[in-house]
Design a protein around this motif. Structure first.
Motif, short mmCIF file in Angstrom:
data_model
loop_
_atom_site.label_atom_id
_atom_site.label_comp_id
_atom_site.label_asym_id
_atom_site.label_seq_id
_atom_site.Cartn_x
_atom_site.Cartn_y
_atom_site.Cartn_z
N VAL A 246 0.84 -1.19 0.00
CA VAL A 246 0.00 0.00 0.00
C VAL A 246 0.88 1.25 0.00
N ASP A 247 0.58 2.18 -0.89
CA ASP A 247 1.24 3.47 -0.89
C ASP A 247 0.47 4.38 0.07
N TRP A 248 0.93 4.41 1.33
CA TRP A 248 0.17 5.14 2.36
C TRP A 248 0.18 6.64 2.13
N CYS A 249 1.23 7.16 1.52
CA CYS A 249 1.28 8.59 1.23
C CYS A 249 0.18 8.96 0.22
N LYS A 250 0.06 8.14 -0.81
CA LYS A 250 -0.96 8.38 -1.83
C LYS A 250 -2.35 8.23 -1.24
N ARG A 251 -2.54 7.21 -0.41
CA ARG A 251 -3.85 7.00 0.20
C ARG A 251 -4.18 8.13 1.17
N ASP A 252 -3.18 8.62 1.88
CA ASP A 252 -3.39 9.73 2.81
C ASP A 252 -3.90 10.96 2.08
N LEU A 253 -3.27 11.28 0.92
CA LEU A 253 -3.71 12.43 0.13
C LEU A 253 -5.13 12.24 -0.40
N ALA A 254 -5.44 11.02 -0.85
CA ALA A 254 -6.78 10.75 -1.38
C ALA A 254 -7.85 10.92 -0.29
N ILE A 255 -7.54 10.46 0.93
CA ILE A 255 -8.51 10.60 2.03
C ILE A 255 -8.72 12.06 2.38
N VAL A 256 -7.63 12.84 2.41
CA VAL A 256 -7.75 14.27 2.73
C VAL A 256 -8.59 14.98 1.68
N LYS A 257 -8.40 14.65 0.40
CA LYS A 257 -9.21 15.26 -0.66
C LYS A 257 -10.68 14.93 -0.47
N SER A 258 -10.97 13.67 -0.12
CA SER A 258 -12.37 13.28 0.11
C SER A 258 -12.95 14.02 1.32
N LEU A 259 -12.14 14.20 2.36
CA LEU A 259 -12.61 14.92 3.54
C LEU A 259 -12.87 16.39 3.23
N PHE A 260 -12.03 17.00 2.37
CA PHE A 260 -12.28 18.38 1.96
C PHE A 260 -13.61 18.49 1.22
N ASN A 261 -13.92 17.49 0.39
CA ASN A 261 -15.20 17.48 -0.31
C ASN A 261 -16.36 17.40 0.67
N VAL A 262 -16.18 16.61 1.73
CA VAL A 262 -17.22 16.49 2.76
C VAL A 262 -17.43 17.83 3.46
N ILE A 263 -16.34 18.48 3.84
CA ILE A 263 -16.42 19.77 4.52
C ILE A 263 -17.11 20.81 3.63
N THR A 264 -16.76 20.81 2.35
CA THR A 264 -17.38 21.77 1.42
C THR A 264 -18.87 21.51 1.28
N ARG A 265 -19.25 20.23 1.27
CA ARG A 265 -20.66 19.87 1.07
C ARG A 265 -21.51 20.22 2.29
N ILE A 266 -20.98 20.10 3.48
CA ILE A 266 -21.78 20.29 4.70
C ILE A 266 -21.62 21.68 5.29
N ASP A 267 -20.76 22.49 4.71
CA ASP A 267 -20.40 23.77 5.33
C ASP A 267 -21.61 24.66 5.58
N ALA A 268 -22.56 24.69 4.65
CA ALA A 268 -23.70 25.61 4.77
C ALA A 268 -24.90 24.99 5.47
N ASP A 269 -24.83 23.72 5.84
CA ASP A 269 -25.96 23.05 6.47
C ASP A 269 -25.81 23.11 7.99
N LEU A 270 -26.60 23.95 8.62
CA LEU A 270 -26.52 24.13 10.07
C LEU A 270 -27.29 23.08 10.86
N SER A 271 -28.09 22.25 10.16
CA SER A 271 -28.96 21.29 10.86
C SER A 271 -28.31 19.94 11.10
N LEU A 272 -27.09 19.75 10.62
CA LEU A 272 -26.44 18.44 10.72
C LEU A 272 -26.01 18.13 12.16
N PRO A 273 -25.79 16.85 12.47
CA PRO A 273 -25.25 16.50 13.80
C PRO A 273 -23.85 17.07 13.96
N ARG A 274 -23.32 16.94 15.17
CA ARG A 274 -21.99 17.46 15.44
C ARG A 274 -20.94 16.74 14.57
#
Length: 523
Positions: free
Chosen positions: A392-420
Motif C-alpha cells: 500500500v502506498d500510504w502517502c498516496k492513500r493519505d492524500l486521497a482521504i484528505v481530498k475526500s474529507l475536503f469534499n465532505v467539509i465543502t458539502r456540509i459547510d452551509a448546512d446548520l442542521s447536521l449532527p456534530r
C-alpha cells in the motif's frame, strides 16, 4: 426520567436497541444523551445494534418488576447467539463479561465481528407485513433482531423482502435510540423468494431462538468434527482431506449469487476459508461458513443445532502428531548422534530451511529418529525476519482521504442542521472508515485534518443556537429559556464560549431589531 414506573418488557425477538428506543418514546425523552444517562448513568454509551455493553447496569437501573436478567437480554435480544456457539468456551465467557461490564469497546473485536469478512448492515431493516401485524397486535412497531442478520434478505414468516430504513444509518446516530414508530416505514411488499435464502433463514432462526443449553465446542472438537464429516462422505485421501469433491459439492448446492453476496466465494487457493475449515482449527469460523458447508453436505438432514451438538460430543484432544505417526527406526544410536552433531554444525552456518535443502536425507533420518529434538534445535536457530509491507502506498492513500474529507467539509459547510461533525462523524462520511480508524498512525495528513476541522462542543452549541434563530419563527424564540430549549441546551451543560456568544448576541441584536428583537431573559 423516572424509571420506577417502567413496566414494559421487550417483545419476543425484539432487538435490545428497539426496547430502549421504546422506553425513550414512552417517557417522551427528546435528548438522546438524557436517555442514556438515565438508563446507564453514563453519557457516552453507544447505541449498538449488534453487541451492546453496560447490560448489567441497564438491568440494575430498570425496576426489578420487569423481571429482566442481563443474560436473558444477551441471548434473547441481541445478535450474540449467532457467534456464541462457534467460538471457544473461554472466549464466549469473555465476550459475555464485556457485554455485561461498563467497558465501551472489546466485544466487537474479541468476538471476531469487526474482523470477519461477512457483510455488515448499514441500515436497520424491517418487514412491511410484520410491521403491520405489530401495529395491529401491540399498537406500535418495533425492530426485530432476526431482520438484522446480514445474510437474511427475506422475512422467514412471510416470504417478503426486508426493507432498509435509510433514515437510520450505522454510525450516524451513535448515541441515539430511534423507535421504529417514529420512522416513515414503506409498506410496499416484494414477495420474490429463494429456497436457499430459506435454508439460511431457518438456521439463523434456530440459533437466535434456541432454548437449549448448548456448550460451545473447542477448536479441537471442531477439527475432529469436520475430519469425521469428510470421512463420512468419502472425501479423505488417507489422512488428508480431498478438497476438490467438497468444493464441487458446495458449488453444486449453493447458487453462485448467494456465495458472492455472503462473501464466501470459493477459490483454488490453499488459504481459502473452505480449506481452512477442514484443517486444524486455529480460529473461529462464522455461522455462515458453518451453514454453507453443513447444508451442502447434509442437505435435507441439515440442522445447525445438531451440528453443534455433534461437534461438542467429539474428543477435546487432537492426536499428538496429526499426519506423522511414530515408528521405530533401524538406525543405531551412534548414527543418530553423528547426524545430530553434523546437523548442529550445519545450523552454525545456515538457517534450518537452507540446511534442510543441503542435507535432505539427514533431515529425514533425524525427523524419524528424534522429531522433538529436531524441532527444538531448529526453533533455537530459526531466522528472524522483519517483514515490511509495501503493498500500500500510504502517502498516496493519505492524500486521497484528505481530498475526500475536503469534499465532505465543502458539502456540509452551509448546512446548520447536521449532527456534530466529530472526527468519527467525518470519517463515517467516507466509504473506508475502518481504514482511517485502524491505520491513523500511517495517515498523518488525515489525522491532522480531522483534528483541525472536527467540531468542538462549543462550536456545535453555537451552531445549534444560530440554526434556531434563523429558522425557528416562534414568537418566543428570542427569549433565552426558549432558545436554549429549542436548541437542546441547558445552563448546566453550556460551555463558557457559548455563554459568551449569547451575551454578545444580546448586546448586538438591538442594532438589528428589524430582524430580531433583543434576547430576553424574561419568562
Amino acid at each position: 426520567m423516572d424509571l420506577v414506573h417502567c413496566d414494559a418488557l421487550p417483545h419476543a425477538d425484539e432487538l435490545l436497541y428497539s426496547y430502549q428506543a421504546r422506553i425513550r418514546l414512552y417517557f417522551a425523552v427528546r435528548s438522546p444523551k438524557s436517555l442514556i444517562e438515565s438508563l446507564y448513568e453514563n453519557r457516552s454509551v453507544a447505541a449498538s445494534w449488534v453487541y451492546p455493553s453496560h447490560l448489567q447496569k441497564l438491568v440494575d437501573v430498570i425496576p426489578t418488576s420487569t423481571k429482566l436478567s442481563a443474560t436473558k437480554l444477551i441471548y434473547q435480544h441481541t445478535l450474540f447467539p449467532l457467534a456464541a456457539f462457534f467460538m471457544p468456551p473461554v472466549r464466549r465467557r469473555q465476550v459475555e463479561a464485556l457485554m455485561l461490564s461498563e467497558k465501551d469497546t472489546g466485544s466487537h473485536v474479541l468476538s471476531g465481528y469487526a474482523a470477519n469478512k461477512l457483510p455488515k448492515l448499514q441500515y436497520l431493516r424491517y418487514c412491511p407485513v410484520c410491521a403491520e401485524e405489530q401495529r395491529q397486535r401491540y399498537g406500535e412497531v418495533f425492530w426485530l433482531r432476526s431482520h438484522q442478520v446480514p445474510a437474511i434478505q427475506f422475512c422467514y414468516k412471510h416470504n417478503v423482502k426486508l426493507v432498509s430504513c435509510t433514515s437510520i444509518k450505522k454510525g450516524l446516530h451513535r448515541h441515539e435510540f430511534i423507535p421504529a414508530s417514529t420512522c416513515n416505514l414503506d409498506t410496499r411488499e416484494e414477495t420474490s423468494y429463494c429456497e436457499f435464502d430459506k435454508v439460511i433463514s431457518i438456521a439463523c432462526e434456530k440459533l437466535l431462538n434456541n432454548t437449549e443449553v448448548l456448550i460451545s465446542p473447542s477448536f479441537a472438537q471442531w477439527t475432529n468434527y469436520y475430519k469425521q464429516l469428510a470421512r463420512s462422505h468419502g472425501f479423505l485421501k488417507g489422512a488428508y482431506v480431498d478438497f476438490e469433491p467438497i468444493k464441487e459439492k458446495i458449488n453444486a448446492y449453493w447458487p453462485k449469487a448467494i456465495l458472492v453476496r455472503c462473501r464466501l466465494s470459493i477459490n483454488n487457493k490453499q488459504t481459502s476459508w473452505l480449506h481452512s475449515i477442514f484443517r486444524k482449527h486455529r480460529k473461529s469460523f462464522s455461522y455462515l461458513e458453518h451453514i454453507v458447508v453443513n447444508a451442502a453436505l447434509s442437505q435435507d438432514k441439515f440442522n445447525i443445532l445438531e451440528c453443534i451438538k455433534m461437534a461438542g460430543a467429539k474428543s477435546k484432544y487432537l492426536r499428538t502428531y496429526d499426519s506423522v505417526s511414530t515408528f521405530s527406526t533401524t538406525s543405531s544410536s551412534n548414527e543418530v548422534k553423528e547426524d545430530k552433531s553434523v546437523w548442529k554444525a550445519l545450523l552454525k552456518v545456515y538457517t534450518p530451511k537452507v540446511a534442510r535443502r543441503h542435507s535432505a536425507a539427514m533431515y529425514a533420518r533425524l525427523y524419524r529418529a528424534d522429531r522433538d529434538w529436531l524441532l527444538r534445535i531448529n526453533e533455537e536457530h530459526k531466522e528472524t525476519r522483519i517483514t515490511i509491507n509495501n503493498r500500500v502506498d500510504w502517502c498516496k492513500r493519505d492524500l486521497a482521504i484528505v481530498k475526500s474529507l475536503f469534499n465532505v467539509i465543502t458539502r456540509i459547510d452551509a448546512d446548520l442542521s447536521l449532527p456534530r461533525a466529530t472526527k468519527r462523524w467525518l470519517m463515517f462520511q467516507l466509504s473506508n472508515t475502518s481504514t482511517i480508524e485502524k491505520y491513523s498512525h500511517k495517515l498523518p495528513l488525515a489525522s491532522m485534518f480531522l483534528s483541525r476541522y472536527a467540531e468542538s462542543v462549543s462550536e456545535y452549541q453555537v451552531r445549534r443556537i444560530t440554526y434556531q434563530l434563523l429558522n425557528n419563527r416562534h414568537p418566543h424564540i428570542t427569549r433565552r429559556w426558549f432558545l436554549l430549549r429549542a436548541s437542546g441546551l441547558s445552563e448546566e451543560r453550556m460551555t463558557s464560549i457559548t455563554r459568551q456568544f449569547l451575551e454578545d448576541l444580546n448586546e448586538m441584536l438591538p442594532t438589528f431589531d428589524f430582524m430580531f428583537p433583543a434576547l430576553s431573559t424574561a419568562d
